[in-house]
Design a protein around this motif. Structure first.
Motif, PDB file in Angstrom:
ATOM      1  N   ALA A  50      -1.950  10.810   3.932  1.00 60.23           N
ATOM      2  CA  ALA A  50      -2.580   9.530   3.599  1.00 60.23           C
ATOM      3  C   ALA A  50      -3.906   9.382   4.343  1.00 60.23           C
ATOM      4  CB  ALA A  50      -1.665   8.367   3.962  1.00 60.23           C
ATOM      5  N   ARG A  51      -4.986   9.226   3.572  1.00 60.78           N
ATOM      6  CA  ARG A  51      -6.274   8.928   4.204  1.00 60.78           C
ATOM      7  C   ARG A  51      -6.253   7.510   4.750  1.00 60.78           C
ATOM      8  NH1 ARG A  51     -10.609  10.191  -0.238  1.00 60.78           N
ATOM      9  NH2 ARG A  51     -11.932   9.134   1.277  1.00 60.78           N
ATOM     10  N   ARG A  52      -5.645   6.603   3.991  1.00 62.90           N
ATOM     11  CA  ARG A  52      -5.508   5.213   4.429  1.00 62.90           C
ATOM     12  C   ARG A  52      -4.491   4.538   3.536  1.00 62.90           C
ATOM     13  NH1 ARG A  52      -7.321   1.277   7.445  1.00 62.90           N
ATOM     14  NH2 ARG A  52      -7.665  -0.811   6.640  1.00 62.90           N
ATOM     15  N   GLY A  53      -3.704   3.658   4.154  1.00 60.64           N
ATOM     16  CA  GLY A  53      -2.724   2.892   3.396  1.00 60.64           C
ATOM     17  C   GLY A  53      -2.518   1.523   4.010  1.00 60.64           C
ATOM     18  N   THR A  54      -2.053   0.601   3.184  1.00 60.89           N
ATOM     19  CA  THR A  54      -1.738  -0.742   3.644  1.00 60.89           C
ATOM     20  C   THR A  54      -0.410  -1.173   3.043  1.00 60.89           C
ATOM     21  OG1 THR A  54      -2.934  -1.779   1.817  1.00 60.89           O
ATOM     22  CG2 THR A  54      -4.162  -1.421   3.861  1.00 60.89           C
ATOM     23  N   LEU A  55       0.220  -2.145   3.694  1.00 65.44           N
ATOM     24  CA  LEU A  55       1.460  -2.708   3.167  1.00 65.44           C
ATOM     25  C   LEU A  55       1.469  -4.202   3.457  1.00 65.44           C
ATOM     26  CD1 LEU A  55       3.760  -3.260   5.677  1.00 65.44           C
ATOM     27  CD2 LEU A  55       3.458  -0.789   5.784  1.00 65.44           C
ATOM     28  N   THR A  56       2.142  -4.943   2.593  1.00 65.53           N
ATOM     29  CA  THR A  56       2.301  -6.386   2.765  1.00 65.53           C
ATOM     30  C   THR A  56       3.669  -6.778   2.237  1.00 65.53           C
ATOM     31  OG1 THR A  56      -0.060  -6.730   2.400  1.00 65.53           O
ATOM     32  CG2 THR A  56       1.357  -8.659   2.216  1.00 65.53           C
ATOM     33  N   GLY A  57       4.384  -7.595   3.002  1.00 65.36           N
ATOM     34  CA  GLY A  57       5.705  -7.998   2.546  1.00 65.36           C
ATOM     35  C   GLY A  57       6.314  -9.064   3.425  1.00 65.36           C
ATOM     36  N   ARG A  58       7.641  -9.123   3.373  1.00 64.83           N
ATOM     37  CA  ARG A  58       8.396 -10.136   4.112  1.00 64.83           C
ATOM     38  C   ARG A  58       9.504  -9.487   4.911  1.00 64.83           C
ATOM     39  NH1 ARG A  58      11.085 -14.329   1.032  1.00 64.83           N
ATOM     40  NH2 ARG A  58      11.277 -15.279   3.076  1.00 64.83           N
ATOM     41  N   CYS A  59       9.735 -10.067   6.087  1.00 65.96           N
ATOM     42  CA  CYS A  59      10.842  -9.668   6.942  1.00 65.96           C
ATOM     43  C   CYS A  59      11.958 -10.684   6.747  1.00 65.96           C
ATOM     44  CB  CYS A  59      10.376  -9.647   8.400  1.00 65.96           C
ATOM     45  SG  CYS A  59      11.641  -9.088   9.545  1.00 65.96           S
TER      46      CYS A  59
END
Length: 127
Positions: A50-59
């Motif tokens: 991965a050159r770059r990655g992002t994530l968004t979510g809920r715990c």
């Protein structure tokens, strides 16, 4: 920063860093840093393929995480998907996340993986 959804969660992921458990795939060098505000979780990662990655979510209150991710791989492919992660607390206090993931679109795939907290990652109290 104050969250409009102040759910109590059992694990504070803010500032913790994770990497894939070594399995010979070349991904062990990937490092993800997680951030958290209430039940909102986000992060970024680089390394491995991965050159770059992002994530968004809920715990969730039990510490499990549901998130969407997007990354650009070193070969230029753009991959998007979703993941459900279930935590396991190790005797030394570090966390292993057991992930069930699914990629969408032209690069569709699904699988399971594990990532482990990197020792020396900023300490956070389990609440």
């Amino acid at each position: 920063m104050s969250s409009p959804h102040p759910e109590t969660v059992s694990i504070n992921y803010h500032g913790r860093q994770f990497r894939p458990i070594a399995d010979g795939s070349g991904e062990h060098s990937r490092v993800a840093t997680y951030y958290q505000d209430g039940d909102l979780l986000w992060g970024e990662f680089t390394g491995g393929h991965a050159r770059r990655g992002t994530l968004t979510g809920r715990c969730q209150p039990d510490g499990s995480i549901d998130f969407a991710y997007c990354m650009v791989l070193d070969d230029g492919r753009i991959v998007v998907g979703e993941c459900h992660s279930t935590p396991e607390i190790l005797p030394d206090g570090r966390i292993v996340l057991h992930e069930t993931w699914r990629r969408h679109g032209v690069h569709a795939a699904s699988g399971v993986s594990q990532i482990e907290e990197i020792a020396g990652s900023p300490p956070n109290a389990h609440t």
